[in-house]
Structure formats: structure tokens, C-alpha cells
Design a protein around this motif. Structure first.
Motif, PDB file in Angstrom:
ATOM      1  N   ALA A 218       0.835  -1.198   0.000  1.00 16.28           N
ATOM      2  CA  ALA A 218       0.000   0.000   0.000  1.00 16.28           C
ATOM      3  C   ALA A 218       0.869   1.247   0.000  1.00 16.28           C
ATOM      4  O   ALA A 218       1.780   1.364   0.804  1.00 16.28           O
ATOM      5  CB  ALA A 218      -0.897   0.010   1.235  1.00 16.28           C
TER       6      ALA A 218
ATOM      7  N   ARG B  51      -3.888  -2.645  -0.131  1.00 20.52           N
ATOM      8  CA  ARG B  51      -4.193  -2.211  -1.492  1.00 20.52           C
ATOM      9  C   ARG B  51      -4.673  -3.421  -2.284  1.00 20.52           C
ATOM     10  O   ARG B  51      -4.044  -4.485  -2.247  1.00 20.52           O
ATOM     11  CB  ARG B  51      -2.976  -1.592  -2.178  1.00 20.52           C
ATOM     12  CG  ARG B  51      -3.271  -1.157  -3.621  1.00 20.52           C
ATOM     13  CD  ARG B  51      -2.081  -0.500  -4.265  1.00 20.52           C
ATOM     14  NE  ARG B  51      -2.362  -0.143  -5.658  1.00 20.52           N
ATOM     15  CZ  ARG B  51      -1.497   0.454  -6.468  1.00 20.52           C
ATOM     16  NH1 ARG B  51      -0.292   0.775  -6.019  1.00 20.52           N
ATOM     17  NH2 ARG B  51      -1.818   0.723  -7.709  1.00 20.52           N
TER      18      ARG B  51
ATOM     19  N   ASP C 222      -6.303  -1.133  -7.928  1.00 22.95           N
ATOM     20  CA  ASP C 222      -6.089   0.313  -7.895  1.00 22.95           C
ATOM     21  C   ASP C 222      -6.759   0.969  -6.694  1.00 22.95           C
ATOM     22  O   ASP C 222      -6.881   2.193  -6.635  1.00 22.95           O
ATOM     23  CB  ASP C 222      -6.613   0.957  -9.188  1.00 22.95           C
ATOM     24  CG  ASP C 222      -8.126   0.805  -9.357  1.00 22.95           C
ATOM     25  OD1 ASP C 222      -8.745   0.076  -8.555  1.00 22.95           O
ATOM     26  OD2 ASP C 222      -8.680   1.410 -10.298  1.00 22.95           O
TER      27      ASP C 222
ATOM     28  N   VAL D 147      -6.666   1.743  -2.722  1.00 28.67           N
ATOM     29  CA  VAL D 147      -5.893   1.782  -1.496  1.00 28.67           C
ATOM     30  C   VAL D 147      -6.862   1.903  -0.325  1.00 28.67           C
ATOM     31  O   VAL D 147      -7.862   2.625  -0.411  1.00 28.67           O
ATOM     32  CB  VAL D 147      -4.874   2.940  -1.512  1.00 28.67           C
ATOM     33  CG1 VAL D 147      -5.571   4.290  -1.527  1.00 28.67           C
ATOM     34  CG2 VAL D 147      -3.927   2.861  -0.326  1.00 28.67           C
TER      35      VAL D 147
ATOM     36  N   LEU E  57      -5.212   5.879  -8.770  1.00 25.56           N
ATOM     37  CA  LEU E  57      -5.709   5.278  -7.535  1.00 25.56           C
ATOM     38  C   LEU E  57      -7.121   5.716  -7.179  1.00 25.56           C
ATOM     39  O   LEU E  57      -7.530   6.841  -7.445  1.00 25.56           O
ATOM     40  CB  LEU E  57      -4.784   5.621  -6.367  1.00 25.56           C
ATOM     41  CG  LEU E  57      -3.450   4.884  -6.249  1.00 25.56           C
ATOM     42  CD1 LEU E  57      -2.752   5.324  -4.976  1.00 25.56           C
ATOM     43  CD2 LEU E  57      -3.642   3.382  -6.270  1.00 25.56           C
TER      44      LEU E  57
END
Length: 348
Positions: A8, A15, A18, A20, A50
Motif C-alpha cells: 500500500a 491495497r 487500484d 488503497v 488510484l
């Protein structure tokens, strides 16, 4: 999405693809929620690919307050950043109320974090404030004119991973100097980062306040002498007394409060020494007047206090400066910082 826990960014909890993930368990106030938004927003803004998920696990604040914090964050963050951060509240330990659209991989990752099966023991002030621990060390070196430091030294002092250090340095990138040998140091006092530290310092340091119930409180010098007899190298004197040690030119008349810093790298230290210090001291959530004793915890792996041949160590200058602000002594805090800056200029 791959069904595994990936590394992460910025030392977040997990994570998945994509996405987190940051988990906050047992949240008691708005500061923890805001910190979650702050950290996620910083990473999402840095990496456009992300998305972010903030899990509030069995919070102790109401849903209305959480919704209010969401609205506040949405009003501040750019839509391209805030729109990629999702907040989910879970009340069931088995995660039965986790939205199904998150998928099994995310469910498994969140469950592992909450259960602690993959949680790495942290030695920073508070999970979610790791970057502030790195900042603390950088500020300490700036105030002491200690010069540049390598990332490995920061990792050892804080007790954290390289990604945590890298993320912390990125947050103050406008205020640091990177040397050719890969060492770094603060070029100036980082006002924005310092303001953030001040806003959450009470939680980071797990502040405890004590008042005297006997009606005849002991004077601070007397308490300091009694503390010395306990022979505790893990407790340092901060506050006004510590500040005067670091900057003897401060205009100080006296202080009604003894401020202490307790080294607590594992987060397991107790305050039982307070009863030995003075049985009349009782802990309170807040005090109408200045408390007799204030105890803070420092979660850094390396205790930054200044040892003495006799008596208690002195808390590091950053702790003392935080103590002055916490006590509402803004004038003294300003004098302290100005004097430290002048001394730094002469040393260079």
C-alpha cells in the motif's frame, strides 16, 4: 482485481488493485476521520490511477458527525480527488454490512486488517500519523542544528518502513534540501506541516491531564524532585521547564504545570508512576484551570530526550514547543522558535 494484498502506498493498511484502503477502528472524534481523508487525499492526488477507501470500523461517533466530515472534506478537496475517496462505516465484526459491490477481495483485505492477522506492529505515535513521526525527527534536528540525515537513520529513529519516510518527505518537499549523498534536512520551518501537527498533537501524544484533589497541590519543583527519585530514564521533563533548558533566554516567571514525556515505543506503557509521584493527583478529561501534571507519550523507536547525569532527562525541543502551544503559551512558543532560528543561523 487481484486477490491479494499488495503493497500500500504511504504505508496504508492494504491495497487491492487500484484501490488503497485505510481502516480506522473505534474512532472517537473528528480528528481521526479528518486525518484519514488527509492521508488518502494526498496519495490519490499524487497518483491519478488510484481510488481510495476509508473504512470506519465500529466508530464511537454518530453517523451525522461522519456525514458532516464527509461534506466538509468534499467542500475542500478538488472533485477529481474527493470523488475517488469512498467512506464506508461498518458496525458488524463479521463485515456483514460491508457493501457487496466492493467485492470479495476487498472484503478479505479489510477483514485481515481488522482482525490484526496482517497488521504490522507500529512504533509510530499513532497509526495514521506515521508521517508526523518522521516530521518530528526532522524538526528536532532543525531546532538543534543537527544537520542532514539519511532515510535509513529516519527509519531507525521512528521505527518505520522506507515508504513511510518517502511519503513523509514528499509532504514537506517544498521545505527540505536533498543533498547529493541522499541525505535530507529542513531548509526552513515548515509552517503548513507544523500547523497540521499542532491540530492533531493531543491525539498523537495521547495527552493525559491530572489535577490535585487535596486542595494543596505540590509545586512543580517538588514534583520534579519526587520524579527524580523514581529513577525513570523513560520519562523526560518538558513544558516550560524543558523549554527553558533548550532556550535559557525565555521570559518565564513560573509555571503551575509539570509536563512530562513518556517514552512508549510499543504503545503499552502505563501511567501508574503518577500515583507514586503524588497519590492526590487524579486524571481528568479537561481542567478548568491549568492542570498540575500533564503526561504525553512519544512513540518514536529512539527516545529523543536529552539525558542528564543527575535528575530526569529533558524532553526534546519539539515536545517542549508542542507543550507550550498546548498550554496556550503562544508568546513563549514564538520566543522559543525565534531564538532557535537565530541560534541556527549563527551555527551555519
Amino acid at each position: 482485481m487481484p486477490n491479494r494484498r499488495e503493497h500500500a502506498p504511504a504505508d496504508f493498511d492494504a491495497r487491492v488493485g487500484d484501490l488503497v484502503i485505510e481502516v480506522k477502528s473505534g474512532v472517537r472524534g473528528a480528528l481521526a476521520i479528518r486525518d484519514g481523508f488527509w492521508r488518502l487525499a494526498t496519495e490519490v492526488a499524487r497518483l491519478s490511477e488510484l481510488r481510495a477507501l476509508l473504512i470506519l470500523d465500529r466508530p464511537e461517533v454518530g453517523l451525522d458527525r461522519i456525514a458532516e466530515e464527509e461534506r466538509h472534506a468534499a467542500a475542500i478537496l478538488h472533485p477529481g480527488v474527493g470523488g475517488r475517496i469512498r467512506v464506508v462505516v461498518v458496525q458488524e465484526p463479521e463485515l456483514r454490512d460491508l457493501p457487496e459491490d466492493l467485492g470479495p477481495a476487498v472484503r478479505d483485505a479489510v477483514a485481515r486488517v481488522i482482525s490484526g492477522s496482517e497488521r504490522v506492529r507500529r512504533t509510530t505515535p499513532d497509526r495514521g500519523h506515521a508521517s508526523l513521526a518522521v516530521l518530528h525527527v526532522l524538526l528536532d534536528r532543525w531546532l538543534r542544528s543537527a544537520g542532514p540525515v539519511h532515510a535509513t537513520e529516519l527509519m531507525a529513529a521512528v521505527g518505520c518502513s522506507y515508504p513511510t519516510v518517502a511519503a513523509a518527505l514528499d509532504e514537506v518537499r517544498e521545505d527540505i534540501v536533498r543533498h547529493r549523498d541522499r541525505r535530507v534536512e529542513l531548509a526552513r520551518w515548515p509552517r503548513q506541516a507544523w500547523s497540521r501537527y499542532l491540530s492533531v498533537q493531543e491525539k498523537v501524544r495521547r495527552t493525559e491531564r491530572y489535577v490535585d484533589r487535596s486542595g494543596t497541590p505540590r509545586a512543580v519543583p517538588d514534583l520534579a524532585r519526587r520524579l527524580a527519585r523514581l529513577d525513570r530514564a523513560d520519562i523526560a521533563i518538558g513544558g516550560v521547564l524543558g523549554a527553558v533548558h533548550h532556550v535559557d533566554a525565555l521570559d518565564v516567571v513560573g509555571t503551575p504545570t509539570l509536563a512530562l514525556t513518556l517514552h512508549d515505543p510499543e504503545g503499552t506503557a502505563t501511567s501508574e508512576f503518577v500515583e507514586r509521584l503524588d497519590p492526590a493527583l487524579a486524571r481528568v478529561e479537561s481542567a478548568e484551570h491549568a492542570p498540575t501534571l500533564v503526561v504525553h507519550r512519544q512513540r518514536l523507536r529512539r527516545f529523543l530526550a536529552s539525558p542528564r547525569a543527575k535528575g530526569q532527562p529533558w524532553a526534546d525541543p519539539v515536545e517542549c514547543l508542542l507543550d507550550l502551544h498546548e498550554a496556550g503559551l503562544e508568546g513563549l512558543a514564538g520566543q522559543f522558535l525565534e531564538a532557535a532560528g537565530q541560534r541556527r543561523g549563527k551555527a551555519q
